[in-house]
Scaffold this active site. Structure first.
Site, mmCIF file in Angstrom:
data_model
loop_
_atom_site.group_PDB
_atom_site.id
_atom_site.type_symbol
_atom_site.label_atom_id
_atom_site.label_comp_id
_atom_site.label_asym_id
_atom_site.label_seq_id
_atom_site.Cartn_x
_atom_site.Cartn_y
_atom_site.Cartn_z
ATOM 1 C CB CYS B 10 -0.811 -0.155 0.997
ATOM 2 S SG CYS B 10 -0.245 0.033 2.946
ATOM 3 C CB CYS B 13 4.127 -0.672 2.358
ATOM 4 S SG CYS B 13 2.346 -1.223 3.258
#
Lengths: 354, 78
Positions: B10, B13
């Site tokens: 995502c 991250c």
């Protein structure tokens, strides 16, 4: 969706003055109240400056937009900040520990309630799901959590409260919990454990992390501020788009049209809005200004609630994420049951309220 | 020193990955940075919220992207 403010990082407590932080927070709240009370005069003044005929559809739409945009921003900031503080008392680890010893029934109720206050991010749905199951949380109870966590969030409740009123916000909360509890119970009874992808059960999970260092008052205020930056930063384009659509409906869509299409006497309107809402994806910040305008134009409350729930709780991105852990048939059953729950809520509300 | 970034890809991250590299560079740390995207492997750390930061096998931060300064503190603590 939000990403979590909870963190295992060690807080750096040194050289920070608690009184200063709490004082700053109180000062911020006072400024907030002062600004909030001036919104309508501001919007009226701003519209009067623009070269727009005073009575007309464009005037109505622009006034709606100029009043709602700062209002939604302010409301969202306050609610997200407060909820960030509340959430700093919960963590996925703690929630899992609380749910692990529970049986079906009461466990579903607890899971749905914890779904509201536990920091949850849709990108963490899969690790959370596996983490719950591996700790012995029954599948049905895990589903109750997974339904309530994205659907009943601070953004939805705060905006409904501010824009549409506390009764609708309360109805959304109670009915959302009802759907999460009932769907989890039904799914639990169906014993669909073999509908999980095989690797899910084989995954070895390390024991849960111990809770991080104890949080101070400053850490919690900071968690609130982080949540505001994080969530507002993510949802503002949705919000502006939602308010824009709401303003258009407010100014241009005739009441007679919506009043008949989305009235409670039109039996097919509830399934139609659910079917429309499932593939649509928006977060609560985008959909609630639209709901506000729809309600004001005479759409039935149950129909609008069903639409909101379908848009927020069931979406294609969520389906794709859950597909990683659920086999297609279990995924279909999951979506089907939640959709039926939303339909029942829509009809029930249309029948009870006029 | 071995740094692992746990996350399924995502946007948070990615931010954590970039910021960790920046922090390590500012501190002139010699370290190996690995991105862990496999869910089974992420779960083996006992982590339930992504992104997470692991330094030398120890989970340092879960479910949040710390500020650059905080990251530097975490990396120097080790």
């Amino acid at each position: 969706m939000k990403c979590c403010a909870e963190c295992g990082c060690k807080p750096k407590a040194a050289s920070r003055n608690t009184t200063l932080w709490i004082g700053g927070t109180i000062f911020g709240l006072i400024v907030w109240t002062a600004v909030y009370s001036q919104l309508l005069p501001f919007a009226e003044w701003a519209v009067s400056v623009l070269p727009i005929p005073v009575s007309g559809k464009l005037h109505e739409a622009v006034l709606f937009f100029l009043y709602d945009t700062p209002k939604v921003f302010l409301l969202l900031t306050l609610v997200v900040f407060l909820m960030g503080i509340v959430r700093s008392f919960f963590s996925p680890e703690r929630t899992r520990a609380l749910l692990a010893g529970n049986r079906e029934g009461l466990g579903n109720v607890a899971a749905a309630l914890l779904g509201v206050v536990t920091p949850f991010c849709s990108c963490s749905a899969v690790p959370l799901f596996i983490g719950f199951l591996s700790a012995g949380v029954p599948l049905g109870i895990t589903f109750s959590f997974l339904i309530s966590a994205p659907m009943i969030n601070e953004v939805a409740l705060g905006l409904l409260f501010g824009l549409v009123g506390w009764k609708v916000a309360l109805a959304y909360l109670v009915l959302g919990l009802g759907i999460a509890i009932a769907s989890g119970l039904v799914l639990g009874r169906m014993h669909l454990e073999n509908g999980l992808e095989d690797w899910v059960r084989k995954t070895q999970v390390a024991p849960p992390l111990q809770d991080g260092a104890k949080m101070t008052a400053i850490d919690r205020i900071e968690a609130g501020v982080d949540a505001v930056q994080d969530i507002i930063g993510k949802v503002w384009p949705w919000m502006i788009a939602g308010i824009g659509i709401g303003a258009f409906i407010h100014g241009y869509v005739p009441s007679e049209l919506l009043g008949s299409l989305m009235s409670k006497d039109t039996w097919w309107s509830v399934p139609a809005v659910v079917a429309l809402g499932v593939p649509m994806y928006s977060n609560a910040a985008g959909i609630i200004p639209v709901a506000e305008a729809l309600l004001e134009k005479g759409a039935a409350l149950g129909t609008v609630l069903a639409f909101m729930m379908a848009v927020i709780a069931l979406s294609l991105p969520e389906m794709i994420i859950l597909r990683k852990v659920l086999k297609p048939q279990l995924l279909a059953v999951f979506f089907g049951i939640v959709a039926v729950g939303i339909l029942i809520v829509g009809y029930l509300f249309n029948a009870l309220f006029t | 020193m071995k740094i692992q970034i746990l996350g399924t890809g995502c946007s948070k991250c990615k931010t954590l990955g970039e910021r960790t590299i920046a922090a390590a560079e500012e501190l002139n740390l010699s370290c190996e940075i690995e991105k862990v995207t496999d869910i089974a492997k992420i779960m083996s750390f006992g982590v339930m919220a992504t992104p997470a930061l692991v330094v030398d096998g120890k989970v340092k931060c879960v479910g949040k992207v710390p500020a650059l300064n905080e990251l530097k503190d975490i990396l120097t603590e080790v």
